[in-house]
Design a protein around this motif. Structure first.
Motif, PDB file in Angstrom:
ATOM      1  N   LYS A 127       0.822  -1.212   0.000  1.00 33.40           N
ATOM      2  CA  LYS A 127       0.000   0.000   0.000  1.00 33.40           C
ATOM      3  C   LYS A 127       0.856   1.262   0.000  1.00 33.40           C
ATOM      4  O   LYS A 127       0.475   2.280  -0.563  1.00 33.40           O
ATOM      5  CB  LYS A 127      -0.935   0.007   1.213  1.00 33.40           C
ATOM      6  N   ALA A 128       2.019   1.204   0.641  1.00 30.89           N
ATOM      7  CA  ALA A 128       2.895   2.376   0.734  1.00 30.89           C
ATOM      8  C   ALA A 128       3.838   2.507  -0.461  1.00 30.89           C
ATOM      9  O   ALA A 128       4.550   3.507  -0.572  1.00 30.89           O
ATOM     10  CB  ALA A 128       3.714   2.301   2.023  1.00 30.89           C
ATOM     11  N   ALA A 129       3.840   1.548  -1.344  1.00 35.98           N
ATOM     12  CA  ALA A 129       4.766   1.546  -2.488  1.00 35.98           C
ATOM     13  C   ALA A 129       4.411   2.638  -3.490  1.00 35.98           C
ATOM     14  O   ALA A 129       3.266   3.084  -3.553  1.00 35.98           O
ATOM     15  CB  ALA A 129       4.711   0.187  -3.181  1.00 35.98           C
ATOM     16  N   PRO A 130       5.386   3.054  -4.286  1.00 29.26           N
ATOM     17  CA  PRO A 130       5.102   4.041  -5.342  1.00 29.26           C
ATOM     18  C   PRO A 130       4.008   3.511  -6.275  1.00 29.26           C
ATOM     19  O   PRO A 130       4.013   2.343  -6.643  1.00 29.26           O
ATOM     20  CB  PRO A 130       6.428   4.161  -6.094  1.00 29.26           C
ATOM     21  N   ALA A 131       3.059   4.378  -6.626  1.00 31.91           N
ATOM     22  CA  ALA A 131       1.955   4.009  -7.516  1.00 31.91           C
ATOM     23  C   ALA A 131       1.919   4.975  -8.691  1.00 31.91           C
ATOM     24  O   ALA A 131       2.298   6.142  -8.556  1.00 31.91           O
ATOM     25  CB  ALA A 131       0.636   4.052  -6.758  1.00 31.91           C
ATOM     26  N   TYR A 132       1.447   4.479  -9.811  1.00 31.46           N
ATOM     27  CA  TYR A 132       1.507   5.240 -11.052  1.00 31.46           C
ATOM     28  C   TYR A 132       0.239   5.063 -11.870  1.00 31.46           C
ATOM     29  O   TYR A 132      -0.503   4.103 -11.685  1.00 31.46           O
ATOM     30  CB  TYR A 132       2.684   4.735 -11.914  1.00 31.46           C
ATOM     31  N   SER A 133       0.064   5.954 -12.822  1.00 29.95           N
ATOM     32  CA  SER A 133      -0.905   5.731 -13.883  1.00 29.95           C
ATOM     33  C   SER A 133      -0.186   4.905 -14.949  1.00 29.95           C
ATOM     34  O   SER A 133       1.042   4.807 -14.940  1.00 29.95           O
ATOM     35  CB  SER A 133      -1.374   7.064 -14.487  1.00 29.95           C
ATOM     36  N   ILE A 134      -0.927   4.324 -15.864  1.00 23.63           N
ATOM     37  CA  ILE A 134      -0.300   3.548 -16.935  1.00 23.63           C
ATOM     38  C   ILE A 134       0.685   4.419 -17.720  1.00 23.63           C
ATOM     39  O   ILE A 134       1.791   3.987 -18.038  1.00 23.63           O
ATOM     40  CB  ILE A 134      -1.369   2.946 -17.872  1.00 23.63           C
ATOM     41  N   ASN A 135       0.302   5.659 -18.002  1.00 20.84           N
ATOM     42  CA  ASN A 135       1.197   6.551 -18.749  1.00 20.84           C
ATOM     43  C   ASN A 135       2.485   6.851 -17.987  1.00 20.84           C
ATOM     44  O   ASN A 135       3.552   6.954 -18.577  1.00 20.84           O
ATOM     45  CB  ASN A 135       0.485   7.848 -19.118  1.00 20.84           C
ATOM     46  N   GLU A 136       2.387   7.005 -16.677  1.00 18.75           N
ATOM     47  CA  GLU A 136       3.579   7.279 -15.877  1.00 18.75           C
ATOM     48  C   GLU A 136       4.542   6.092 -15.882  1.00 18.75           C
ATOM     49  O   GLU A 136       5.750   6.269 -15.810  1.00 18.75           O
ATOM     50  CB  GLU A 136       3.194   7.624 -14.441  1.00 18.75           C
ATOM     51  N   LEU A 137       4.008   4.882 -15.970  1.00 18.60           N
ATOM     52  CA  LEU A 137       4.855   3.694 -15.975  1.00 18.60           C
ATOM     53  C   LEU A 137       5.781   3.653 -17.187  1.00 18.60           C
ATOM     54  O   LEU A 137       6.864   3.095 -17.129  1.00 18.60           O
ATOM     55  CB  LEU A 137       4.020   2.413 -15.945  1.00 18.60           C
TER      56      LEU A 137
END
Length: 121
Positions: free
Chosen positions: A88-98
């Protein structure tokens, strides 16, 4: 040829995409949405895991180092050696950000966060 855990060394990406992912405590935490490939080194950068959201709205995506995914036949999915809180605390992204910066920003942040030795050195 098999890996050290007895799994095959090769698997089609089409078989991986859509597979459930579980935490070490057995909770389903998401689904493999995609696999990011690094064309220049022929390596797998990371698995894209979808967490949360409803009908594609509000879903966040995490870059999980491919090497930490371990398939468990009894669950019919992959298990990652992380707690629910770590995920839950890990970096999260949108598909475009990935895919921004050729995926390197997400890759580097993921390997750093999970303290997984980088494959690209």
């Amino acid at each position: 040829m098999t890996t050290h855990t007895g799994h095959t060394a090769a698997i089609p990406a089409s078989r991986v995409i859509g597979t459930d992912v579980y935490s070490t405590s057995g909770e389903k935490i998401g689904v493999i949405e995609d696999v990011m490939l690094e064309k220049t080194s022929n390596g797998i950068m990371f698995a894209v895991i979808g967490f949360g959201g409803f009908l594609g709205i509000g879903e966040k995506f995490h870059a999980i180092p491919w090497s930490v995914l371990d398939y468990e036949k009894s669950r019919g999915g992959y298990v990652v050696p992380f707690s629910q809180d770590q995920l839950k605390a890990a970096p999260a992204y949108s598909i475009n950000e990935l895919t921004g910066d050729d995926g390197k920003a997400a890759r580097d942040a993921s390997y750093d966060y999970y303290k997984v030795p980088p494959y690209w050195y």
